[in-house]
Design a protein around this motif. Structure first.
Motif, PDB file in Angstrom:
ATOM      1  N   SER A  44      -3.913  96.693  86.870  1.00 12.26           N
ATOM      2  CA  SER A  44      -3.138  95.475  86.640  1.00 12.26           C
ATOM      3  C   SER A  44      -3.133  95.116  85.159  1.00 12.26           C
ATOM      4  O   SER A  44      -4.133  95.285  84.459  1.00 12.26           O
ATOM      5  N   HIS A  46      -3.347  92.289  84.160  1.00 10.00           N
ATOM      6  CA  HIS A  46      -4.224  91.121  84.060  1.00 10.00           C
ATOM      7  C   HIS A  46      -5.687  91.477  84.320  1.00 10.00           C
ATOM      8  O   HIS A  46      -6.507  90.590  84.541  1.00 10.00           O
ATOM      9  N   HIS A  47      -6.019  92.745  84.256  1.00  9.40           N
ATOM     10  CA  HIS A  47      -7.392  93.177  84.534  1.00  9.40           C
ATOM     11  C   HIS A  47      -8.365  92.536  83.532  1.00  9.40           C
ATOM     12  O   HIS A  47      -8.050  92.415  82.339  1.00  9.40           O
ATOM     13  N   HIS A  81      -3.599  90.786  75.914  1.00  7.89           N
ATOM     14  CA  HIS A  81      -2.668  90.352  76.961  1.00  7.89           C
ATOM     15  C   HIS A  81      -1.513  91.341  77.057  1.00  7.89           C
ATOM     16  O   HIS A  81      -0.405  91.067  76.580  1.00  7.89           O
ATOM     17  N   GLU A  83       0.465  92.043  79.268  1.00 10.95           N
ATOM     18  CA  GLU A  83       1.671  91.544  79.938  1.00 10.95           C
ATOM     19  C   GLU A  83       2.662  90.976  78.931  1.00 10.95           C
ATOM     20  O   GLU A  83       3.864  90.892  79.219  1.00 10.95           O
ATOM     21  N   LYS A  90       3.763  94.318  85.646  1.00 12.68           N
ATOM     22  CA  LYS A  90       2.643  93.907  86.489  1.00 12.68           C
ATOM     23  C   LYS A  90       1.540  94.979  86.548  1.00 12.68           C
ATOM     24  O   LYS A  90       0.373  94.641  86.708  1.00 12.68           O
ATOM     25  N   GLU A 212       4.018  95.658  91.574  1.00 10.26           N
ATOM     26  CA  GLU A 212       2.650  95.146  91.644  1.00 10.26           C
ATOM     27  C   GLU A 212       1.867  96.014  92.617  1.00 10.26           C
ATOM     28  O   GLU A 212       1.990  95.892  93.835  1.00 10.26           O
TER      29      GLU A 212
END
Length: 388
Positions: A44, A46-47, A81, A83, A90, A212
């Motif tokens: 991800s 966001h890991h 970040h 992302e 995602k 995702e």
């Protein structure tokens, strides 16, 4: 610019029953391997690893280990970040690609047995892998895009406009830590990624995409008490397990460093004129290293078997011709000559080498002349020892 593709409405013949996101991941992995990637893993954007890596990076920078790699001070927000690097992404698909075309002797540094040869790191003897990697990642993305209608019932974002972007050492990305966290291997004490079935002779790439998909799990490290890579490093650049002083690493010195190379490193550099494989060659896990299936890594212009004197005689036009589409272009002609001059100084004693070195004095500037003078002095010293 991110690439956006609206989901296709054409009928796609299903090749398997997709009941979970894990089925999608298995399908993607199969397609990745068919494109020449040895393996792939999923992580991800966001890991939590990104926050930890930023802390480690700052500690590394505070020690001054980056040398002239000033870009390591930039774009920390994007590193932390990812992302933000690809809006709408995602998941990161991390891939590795084997690059050996010939298996080296296990746990040995055969390069040292050829002191008059110009040693080029094995990944750099063929075409520049970055374009190959990104091109095949784009192919993988387009194959994924064609399957979106089959996956719209899985709640993985297949029903929304598809976004993807491929990378290969081409953006502020924690490439090796991502591969580590995605289960492609573990970080060895030399800071390279190691794989239990394939060693470390592979390059990495990433595909950011808007689907995702579940994270893969990291694997256990298997270096144990081994310190072979630390012990073998010619310049002692591996200052501690998992800690590299890049400014002392031969790969950095011969590729990234611009200008004069400190005299304290020159004898240790030996005959390596672009990169260094020593910490990999000595690693016991590389007895399992796999040969590549990708033709672009095949050596060109005899870069796996060229003498230092042959390389020294390249004119700038030759350099530009022979390094077209090659990683070697990164050094620039004069720095390449600088590296070869050091190699010639470390080569077997020879009056012929002195003559060839002298021929390029007062031609390409003071920096190169300083290395030529050093090499001539090294050669003369060895000749005096032979005479006595």
């Amino acid at each position: 610019m991110n690439i956006k593709v609206s989901p296709k409405t054409i009928d796609v013949v299903a090749t398997t029953n997709f009941t979970t996101a894990e089925d999608v991941k298995r399908w993607i992995k199969t397609k990745a391997q068919a494109l020449g990637f040895a393996d792939c893993g999923f992580l991800s954007v966001h890991h939590p690893l990104f926050t930890k890596q930023m802390q480690q990076l700052q500690r590394w920078l505070d020690k001054g280990y980056e040398g002239q790699l000033q870009f390591m001070h930039n774009n920390h927000d994007l590193r932390a970040h990812p992302e933000q690097l690809v809006q709408g992404a995602k998941t990161i698909i991390s891939v590795r690609m084997d690059y050996l075309t010939q298996a080296p002797t296990p746990r040995a540094i055969d390069d040292n047995n050829r002191p008059n040869s110009g040693i080029i790191a094995r990944y750099a003897r063929g075409r520049d892998y970055h374009k190959t990697m990104r091109g095949r990642l784009k192919q993988l993305a387009l194959q994924i895009e064609s399957m979106l209608p089959e996956w719209q019932h899985l709640a993985i974002g297949a029903e929304t406009p598809f976004i993807f972007r491929p990378f290969s050492d081409s953006a502020p990305i924690f490439e090796r830590p991502i591969a580590d966290a995605a289960g492609l291997g573990w970080t060895g004490k030399h800071t390279l990624l190691l794989n239990k079935q394939a060693g470390s002779f592979f390059v990495l790439g990433e595909l950011f995409l808007s689907l995702e998909l579940p994270d893969d799990k990291p694997i256990t490290a298997h270096c144990g008490s081994c310190s072979a890579c630390i012990d073998i490093c010619p310049t002692q650049a591996i200052v501690a397990p998992h800690e590299l002083n890049a400014a002392a690493c031969i790969s950095y010195l011969t590729i990234e460093h611009d200008g004069a190379i400190d005299t304290k490193y020159r004898r240790a550099i030996g005959n390596r004129v672009f990169g260094c494989d020593d910490c990999q060659l000595i690693c016991p896990w590389n007895r399992y290293a796999k040969l590549t299936t990708v033709e672009d890594f095949a050596p060109r212009h005899q870069l796996d078997n060229s003498s230092l004197l042959e390389l020294w005689q390249w004119q700038e036009a030759d350099f530009l011709q022979y390094t077209q589409g090659s990683p070697l272009r990164r050094t620039g002609y004069v720095n390449f000559l600088r590296n070869i001059a050091i190699g010639l100084g470390n080569a077997n004693a020879s009056t012929e080498i002195i003559a060839h070195l002298t021929s390029k004095l007062n031609v390409h500037g003071d920096m190169l002349d300083e290395h030529i003078d050093w090499a001539i002095d090294e050669q003369r010293e060895k000749l005096i020892i032979i005479k006595h």
